[in-house]
Design a protein around this motif. Structure first.
Motif, PDB file in Angstrom:
ATOM      1  N   PRO A 338       0.736  -1.230  -0.015  1.00  0.00           N
ATOM      2  CA  PRO A 338      -0.064  -0.091  -0.021  1.00  0.00           C
ATOM      3  C   PRO A 338       0.813   1.190   0.003  1.00  0.00           C
ATOM      4  CG  PRO A 338      -0.800  -1.484   1.663  1.00  0.00           C
ATOM      5  CD  PRO A 338       0.432  -2.149   1.104  1.00  0.00           C
ATOM      6  N   LYS A 339       2.134   1.166   0.557  1.00  0.00           N
ATOM      7  CA  LYS A 339       2.943   2.380   0.522  1.00  0.00           C
ATOM      8  C   LYS A 339       3.105   2.753  -0.744  1.00  0.00           C
ATOM      9  CE  LYS A 339       7.545   0.301   1.174  1.00  0.00           C
ATOM     10  NZ  LYS A 339       8.122   0.755   0.121  1.00  0.00           N
ATOM     11  N   ASP A 340       3.182   1.886  -2.133  1.00  0.00           N
ATOM     12  CA  ASP A 340       3.547   2.285  -3.253  1.00  0.00           C
ATOM     13  C   ASP A 340       2.494   3.517  -3.816  1.00  0.00           C
ATOM     14  OD1 ASP A 340       5.488   0.725  -3.410  1.00  0.00           O
ATOM     15  OD2 ASP A 340       4.253  -0.999  -4.242  1.00  0.00           O
ATOM     16  N   VAL A 341       1.235   3.511  -3.028  1.00  0.00           N
ATOM     17  CA  VAL A 341       0.259   4.396  -3.543  1.00  0.00           C
ATOM     18  C   VAL A 341       0.294   5.854  -2.504  1.00  0.00           C
ATOM     19  CG1 VAL A 341      -2.313   4.621  -3.937  1.00  0.00           C
ATOM     20  CG2 VAL A 341      -1.194   2.488  -4.351  1.00  0.00           C
ATOM     21  N   PRO A 342       0.043   6.988  -3.263  1.00  0.00           N
ATOM     22  CA  PRO A 342       0.235   8.007  -2.233  1.00  0.00           C
ATOM     23  C   PRO A 342      -1.215   8.166  -1.288  1.00  0.00           C
ATOM     24  CG  PRO A 342       0.721   8.607  -4.446  1.00  0.00           C
ATOM     25  CD  PRO A 342       0.364   7.279  -4.570  1.00  0.00           C
ATOM     26  N   GLY A 343      -1.048   8.620  -0.178  1.00  0.00           N
ATOM     27  CA  GLY A 343      -1.927   8.567   0.695  1.00  0.00           C
ATOM     28  C   GLY A 343      -3.209   9.079   0.465  1.00  0.00           C
ATOM     29  N   ASP A 344      -3.226  10.303  -0.454  1.00  0.00           N
ATOM     30  CA  ASP A 344      -4.714  10.820  -0.831  1.00  0.00           C
ATOM     31  C   ASP A 344      -5.331   9.917  -1.755  1.00  0.00           C
ATOM     32  OD1 ASP A 344      -4.064  12.993   0.598  1.00  0.00           O
ATOM     33  OD2 ASP A 344      -3.364  14.232  -1.179  1.00  0.00           O
ATOM     34  N   VAL A 345      -4.721   9.099  -2.399  1.00  0.00           N
ATOM     35  CA  VAL A 345      -5.240   8.220  -3.613  1.00  0.00           C
ATOM     36  C   VAL A 345      -5.499   6.916  -2.878  1.00  0.00           C
ATOM     37  CG1 VAL A 345      -4.888   6.812  -5.533  1.00  0.00           C
ATOM     38  CG2 VAL A 345      -3.891   8.864  -5.445  1.00  0.00           C
ATOM     39  N   LEU A 346      -4.778   6.268  -1.731  1.00  0.00           N
ATOM     40  CA  LEU A 346      -5.153   5.369  -0.988  1.00  0.00           C
ATOM     41  C   LEU A 346      -6.233   5.260  -0.094  1.00  0.00           C
ATOM     42  CD1 LEU A 346      -3.907   2.369  -0.263  1.00  0.00           C
ATOM     43  CD2 LEU A 346      -2.590   3.399   1.655  1.00  0.00           C
ATOM     44  N   ALA A 347      -6.342   6.759   0.352  1.00  0.00           N
ATOM     45  CA  ALA A 347      -7.715   6.932   1.044  1.00  0.00           C
ATOM     46  C   ALA A 347      -9.090   6.736   0.158  1.00  0.00           C
ATOM     47  CB  ALA A 347      -7.688   8.466   1.562  1.00  0.00           C
ATOM     48  N   GLN A 348      -8.995   6.610  -1.145  1.00  0.00           N
ATOM     49  CA  GLN A 348     -10.363   6.576  -1.894  1.00  0.00           C
ATOM     50  C   GLN A 348     -10.520   5.222  -2.285  1.00  0.00           C
ATOM     51  OE1 GLN A 348     -11.487   9.442  -2.550  1.00  0.00           O
ATOM     52  NE2 GLN A 348     -10.122  10.607  -1.663  1.00  0.00           N
ATOM     53  N   LEU A 349      -9.500   4.325  -1.859  1.00  0.00           N
ATOM     54  CA  LEU A 349      -9.883   2.565  -2.143  1.00  0.00           C
ATOM     55  C   LEU A 349     -10.446   2.015  -1.062  1.00  0.00           C
ATOM     56  CD1 LEU A 349      -6.158   2.222  -3.769  1.00  0.00           C
ATOM     57  CD2 LEU A 349      -8.181   3.023  -4.527  1.00  0.00           C
ATOM     58  N   GLY A 350     -11.834   1.922  -1.246  1.00  0.00           N
ATOM     59  CA  GLY A 350     -12.485   1.311  -0.366  1.00  0.00           C
ATOM     60  C   GLY A 350     -12.368  -0.320  -0.242  1.00  0.00           C
ATOM     61  N   ASN A 351     -11.881  -0.917  -1.323  1.00  0.00           N
ATOM     62  CA  ASN A 351     -11.960  -2.455  -0.989  1.00  0.00           C
ATOM     63  C   ASN A 351     -10.569  -2.883  -1.336  1.00  0.00           C
ATOM     64  OD1 ASN A 351     -15.218  -2.659  -1.652  1.00  0.00           O
ATOM     65  ND2 ASN A 351     -14.480  -1.694  -3.467  1.00  0.00           N
TER      66      ASN A 351
END
Length: 536
Positions: A338-351
């Motif tokens: 998950p750390k490969d994805v920026p926090g602002d984008v990761l926060a949008q991933l619900g599944n």
């Protein structure tokens, strides 16, 4: 879709496993992911599922290499297609094309199906195969440079922020002047024009373009073209609406982008995937929450997209992911942690589907701890569990039908029903050529654009300048000729006097003229100078 009995009816909800399973007992349509793992065993009566309407709330599939991420994509894509939802998949290694063919039964598949209470049946799914610019097998996907835009182009050219802003000025100039940037030679022509003597005044009003920055951009374009990237830009430009089609039997079309031929250009294909998504976002209307998504887009090797990304690029991704949900599109990022994805984008991933992680190094251990912190509170020891998961097992949490996160569930995943491997190259090529899209996109078209317009204008200006220079040179030569003639006339020797001139000039004639008077002298003079007239 689930083919077992309703999990809510059979699950024992008194223990921890039952409570977890109860969080996945949805009443509406859902995709079956697998069976719950608890206390070292697989519990097929406790099915782990994901509500179909929640697929547009985006997701993350993560895990170390070889843990089964690709098969998870295949499993989800199959069920989406079966439910009439189109799917887009990027096939980087060349092993996803098998989704178009029925799977092969074997002992491993039978054992997995028995473990998770799956009624496995070999099934192929309707597919279209694409390639970037026609490199490799597939219907060519092309974009015009104008559509690709300055932010994405800066990403693939590896420009810094200042250079990205300058490239934005170049695109703005081309847009306002009606110069279509179809391919890379168009962009090169505009950059070269704007730093020429003729073009420099054009950009003064909006900040100008330094020769140094233009040189950097031109060199980057040259290197980009040498990598074979020129094939990806041009016409006919691909209509991303083609991804939203369904097959004649109502199943969703699975669009597979074949990338093995360009897997050594990760910066390019990852950014091109982002263009496809951005183009969908631009064109699709707002639809709100639907019973099923219009499209689910799997973004493989997502870490390549974010590496070295500018702030403008990251902002664009974040905004696209945040807003495209309301247009009926779900996006799943596929990466290692998950750390490969920026926090602002990761926060949008619900599944979330998290496969096993390794902790062989201090950096691995740090990544493991960071991953655990991204999950809701759990009855599992996630830090230990994530290092013990086998291939085809994952830790899952999704959004329930009311939008709340489900309990964390260790899951043994179902086996894909399509072929787990590539199809025969001849069959792939036949499928590509048989597609109705082949005739529409196969052959490139090179019509008049910025390069031709600028070349024509420059040619006309050069011809005009050459004509003016030639006229000036001719005038100068004429003047020189006149001057030379005058000088030659002054230098030429005087001719010998004629007999008449000798007589007139003699002393005898002068004396005679004086003696007979002025009048007779004039008559002789007229007589001498008018002899020819008199003879006529």
């Amino acid at each position: 879709m689930s083919e077992s009995t309703d999990p809510a009816a059979v699950a024992d909800q008194t223990g921890p496993a039952g409570k977890i399973a109860a969080g996945y007992a949805f009443t509406g349509p859902a995709l079956d992911l697998g069976a719950l793992l608890w206390d070292g065993g697989c519990l097929p009566e406790h099915q782990i599922r994901i509500p179909l309407p929640m697929l547009n709330r985006h997701g993350l599939v993560a895990g170390a290499t070889g843990t089964g991420k690709t098969k998870t994509l295949q499993l989800i894509a199959e069920q989406l297609s079966a439910n009439g939802v189109p799917v887009f998949l990027a096939d980087i290694k060349g092993d996803v094309s098998g989704i178009s063919a029925p799977g092969a039964a074997n002992e491993k598949v039978a054992a997995r199906a028995k473990d998770v209470a799956q009624r496995w049946e070999a099934t192929g799914y309707p597919c279209e195969f694409y390639s970037l610019g026609g490199i490799g097998p597939g219907i060519p996907l092309r974009s015009t440079v104008t559509s690709f835009g300055p932010v994405l182009m800066s990403k693939v050219l590896r420009l810094n922020q200042t250079q990205e802003q300058s490239l934005g000025l170049i695109f703005h100039y081309a847009d306002t002047k009606g110069l279509e940037l179809i391919d890379l030679k168009d962009l090169r022509a505009v950059v070269a024009f704007l730093v020429s003597d003729q073009g420099k005044p054009e950009l003064k009003g909006i900040g100008g373009l330094s020769a140094v920055t233009a040189g950097v951009i031109l060199r980057a374009l040259t290197a980009f073209e040498q990598q074979g990237a020129a094939e990806f830009f041009g016409e006919p430009e691909f209509d991303t609406g083609e991804f939203l089609r369904t097959a004649a039997d109502g199943r969703g079309m699975v669009s597979v982008l074949e990338l093995p031929a360009v897997q050594d250009k990760p910066q390019l294909f990852s950014t091109f995937l982002m263009w496809l998504l951005a183009d969908l976002f631009h064109d699709l209307p707002e639809v709100g929450d639907l019973e099923r998504p219009k499209l689910v887009f799997f973004f493989d090797e997502a870490h390549l997209l974010f590496n070295g990304a500018s702030k403008a690029f990251l902002d664009s991704i974040t905004q696209t992911v945040r807003l495209i949900r309301s247009k009926g599109v779900g996006v799943f990022f596929v990466t290692q942690t998950p750390k490969d994805v920026p926090g602002d984008v990761l926060a949008q991933l619900g599944n979330r589907v998290q496969h096993a992680l390794r902790a062989f190094t201090p950096d691995d251990a740090k990544a493991l701890k960071a991953t655990v912190k991204t999950f809701p509170h759990s009855d599992y020891d996630l830090e230990e569990l994530l290092t013990r998961l086998g291939t085809g097992e994952a830790v899952i949490t999704v959004l329930s039908e009311n939008g709340a996160p489900t309990p964390v569930a260790a899951t043994r995943l179902r086996a894909p029903q399509s072929l787990m491997g590539p199809v025969d190259p001849a069959a792939l090529d036949q499928a590509v050529k048989a597609s109705p899209l082949w005739s529409r996109y196969a052959e490139p078209v090179d019509r008049e654009s910025a390069y031709e317009k600028i070349s024509a204008e420059q040619a006309a200006a050069e011809a005009q300048a050459e004509a003016a220079a030639a006229a000036a040179e001719a005038e100068k030569q004429a003047e020189e000729a006149e001057k030379e003639a005058a000088r030659a006339a002054r230098r030429a020797p005087k001719p010998d006097p004629s007999l008449a001139e000798q007589v007139v000039g003699s002393g005898l004639f002068r004396s005679l003229a004086r003696s007979i008077g002025t009048q007779v002298g004039r008559e002789i003079s007229r007589s001498i100078f008018g002899t020819a007239r008199r003879r006529r």
